[in-house]
Enzyme design. Structure first.
Site, short mmCIF file in Angstrom:
data_model
loop_
_atom_site.label_atom_id
_atom_site.label_comp_id
_atom_site.label_asym_id
_atom_site.label_seq_id
_atom_site.Cartn_x
_atom_site.Cartn_y
_atom_site.Cartn_z
CB CYS A 152 -0.73 -0.06 1.35
SG CYS A 152 -2.06 -1.74 1.58
CB ALA A 153 4.03 1.46 -1.71
CB ALA A 154 -0.02 5.10 -4.22
N PRO A 155 1.50 7.76 -1.59
CG PRO A 155 1.47 9.44 -1.38
CD PRO A 155 0.77 8.33 -0.51
N GLY A 156 3.88 7.26 -1.34
CA GLY A 156 6.08 7.35 -1.31
C GLY A 156 6.76 7.88 -0.85
N GLY A 157 6.04 7.72 0.83
CA GLY A 157 6.50 8.65 1.81
C GLY A 157 7.86 7.82 2.40
CG ASP A 215 0.87 3.86 5.94
OD1 ASP A 215 -0.40 3.55 7.03
OD2 ASP A 215 1.25 4.78 5.55
CB CYS A 268 -2.49 7.80 9.70
SG CYS A 268 -4.33 7.26 8.35
#
Length: 335
Positions: A152-157, A215, A268
């Site tokens: 669930c990587a996007a947007p990549g922080g 995440d 979050c």
């Protein structure tokens, strides 16, 4: 001006189909403009701005005093946080960005200005990332040369953090448009990662890896300071759906790591249903039976540490620095 605000509200009453109440609206608002108005304390304002279902969750999870503190923190405008590509340059960028350095290494400045116009944006010296969101990747230890999956990587922080730490990163997300945004961010920052568009609940890596960062999708109530519409867009039904998905993703991630490998599970969300209780359920499941919590003992997180060693970050934590986004983080090791 007061007269314009009154006039606008009277017209809004008509637009809402209660034109017959326009005289009443006008009378009450005109009186408010004549008499002194004493704003409610932040705790009361925050409570009134919180939907009942969410308030009930926070009350059950934390008690009335902490729930009031959470709601009050949502009334504050949040600052902007940065993660540096090269942490050794913190002093240089504190000066250039007119920012302060937080104990975790993130930089923070007051809101204002167009982000792409700031020093260092074009050269990829930093990226925008709330200080709380930057903590999960920091808990993975030495990543140089290790194979890491960012689900669930996007947007990549977090992908950028892992790459900056020297990991060989596979960034996965089910949304092609969101992965395109991740790709653009990695290009600006100068990182090379393996990108996969797939469902994280079904995809498997070719072989077990050293670490997985999950995440998980959630109700995002920890971001209310940035996105106040979350208060009214999310419902308990959304929470139940997210909780089921989180457990599915976490159990599937268990099969991706090698012996001695770790999973960082984070959301979050402020609700324990999407945090602590997810980890408890996972550890009692067949997939989680080979995992233990790996407690976080770094002193800078003392205020956020739970009795089991997870991190439960609340928006009023580090209030002296301007607060934090709400986050839950658990570090799990395959034993």
């Amino acid at each position: 001006p007061a007269h314009a605000a009154v006039d606008t509200c009277v017209e809004l009453a008509a637009a809402e189909g209660i034109a017959h109440q326009k005289p009443l609206v006008n009378a009450i608002l005109r009186r408010l403009t004549r008499e002194p108005y004493v704003p409610l304390p932040a705790r009361d304002s925050g409570r009134m701005a919180t939907p009942e279902w969410l308030w009930s969750e926070w009350m059950a999870d934390y008690g009335v005093e902490t729930a009031l503190d959470i709601a009050a923190a949502h009334m504050d405008e949040p600052p902007i946080d940065f993660t540096l590509r090269n942490p050794a340059q913190v002093g240089q960028w504190v000066e250039k960005l007119d920012a302060q350095a937080l104990p975790t290494g993130s930089l923070r400045k007051e809101v204002g200005g167009f982000i792409p116009d700031l020093d260092g944006f074009e050269e990829g010296a930093w990226w925008i990332q709330n200080a709380a969101a930057a903590i999960p990747a920091k808990l993975m230890g030495d990543l140089a040369g290790k194979q890491v999956i960012d689900l669930c990587a996007a947007p990549g922080g977090k992908t950028a953090q892992l790459a900056a730490a020297g990991a060989h990163v596979t960034a996965l997300d089910r949304s092609a448009p969101r992965m395109q945004r991740l790709r653009e961010n990695m290009t600006r920052l100068g990182f090379e990662v393996t990108e996969v568009v797939a469902d994280a609940a079904a995809w498997q890596p070719p072989q077990p890896v050293d670490a997985v960062l999950l995440d998980a999708p959630c109700t995002a109530t920890g971001t209310i300071r940035h996105q106040p519409d979350v208060l009214w867009l999310k419902t308990r039904t959304d929470q139940d759906k997210m909780a089921a998905l989180q457990q599915k993703l976490l159990r599937h991630a268990a099969g991706m790591v090698k012996q001695g490998g770790i999973i960082i599970y984070c959301t979050c969300s402020l609700q324990k249903a999407e945090g602590e209780r997810q980890v408890d359920a996972f550890l009692t499941s067949p997939e989680g039976s080979g995992f233990n919590r790996m407690p976080v003992d770094d002193g800078i997180y003392a205020e956020m540490r739970t009795p089991t060693g997870d991190l439960r970050i609340l928006p009023m934590h580090w209030q002296e620095h301007g607060g934090m986004d709400g986050f839950f983080i658990s570090r799990l090791v395959k034993v």
